[in-house]
Design a protein around this motif. Structure first.
Motif, short mmCIF file in Angstrom:
data_model
loop_
_atom_site.label_atom_id
_atom_site.label_comp_id
_atom_site.label_asym_id
_atom_site.label_seq_id
_atom_site.Cartn_x
_atom_site.Cartn_y
_atom_site.Cartn_z
N SER A 14 136.72 -23.88 33.00
CA SER A 14 137.37 -25.00 32.32
C SER A 14 136.38 -26.16 32.24
O SER A 14 135.68 -26.46 33.20
CB SER A 14 138.61 -25.42 33.12
OG SER A 14 139.14 -26.62 32.61
N GLU A 16 136.30 -30.24 30.70
CA GLU A 16 136.99 -31.37 30.08
C GLU A 16 136.05 -32.56 30.05
O GLU A 16 135.37 -32.83 31.03
CB GLU A 16 138.24 -31.78 30.87
CG GLU A 16 139.33 -30.76 30.92
CD GLU A 16 140.49 -31.25 31.79
OE1 GLU A 16 140.96 -32.39 31.58
OE2 GLU A 16 140.88 -30.49 32.68
N PRO A 18 137.29 -35.96 29.02
CA PRO A 18 138.42 -36.73 28.49
C PRO A 18 138.06 -38.05 27.82
O PRO A 18 138.83 -38.55 27.01
CB PRO A 18 139.32 -36.95 29.71
CG PRO A 18 138.46 -36.73 30.89
CD PRO A 18 137.36 -35.81 30.47
#
Length: 148
Positions: A14, A16, A18
């Protein structure tokens, strides 16, 4: 005793970012936090799946409440372990197997960071024997408290 790696594989990955693209506007001096966790599952009498999970969180120096990026890697392996008594088996699963998997975690973290246009993190080696000994001490202390 016999310990053999049968397969090493990426179980989950994963990434990310953001606060992209704003995160690229400031100088890159992140505060980096790395969490490491290991689980082991028996899949047959002599085969075990060991999963080393590493979660890296980098926060901008000027804003510790937001994450610049979060990378989580679950690197797994199937290990054949024969002829080990319970204490030796526990140590193999908690120390030797994660030690084998960690270089793959390092590579995955660096590769995915580069794909997000972040610099590589060059994770320092992890002292799995010390982590294991600390976990055993904590477990023994908890058992001692629960017996009182």
């Amino acid at each position: 005793m016999r310990v053999q790696v049968e397969r090493v594989y990426l179980k989950d990955l994963s990434f990310e970012s953001p606060n992209a693209p704003q995160v690229f506007a400031s100088e890159w001096k992140p505060h980096v936090h790395l969490d490491i966790n290991t689980t082991a599952n028996r899949i047959s009498p002599t085969r075990f799946e060991v999963v080393l999970t590493a979660t890296l969180t980098a926060r901008p120096e000027e804003d510790q409440d937001s994450a610049a990026l979060i990378i989580e890697v679950q690197q797994a392996g199937v290990f054949l372990i024969e002829g080990a008594d319970d204490p030796a088996l526990e140590r193999i699963l908690a120390v030797a197997c994660p030690d084998i998997l960690f270089p793959y975690v390092r590579e995955a973290v660096d590769n995915v960071a580069a794909k997000g246009t972040f610099p590589p993190f060059m994770l320092a080696p992890v002292d799995f024997p010390s982590l294991y000994e600390q976990a055993v001490r904590n477990r023994d202390a908890e058992r001692g408290e629960s017996l009182n």
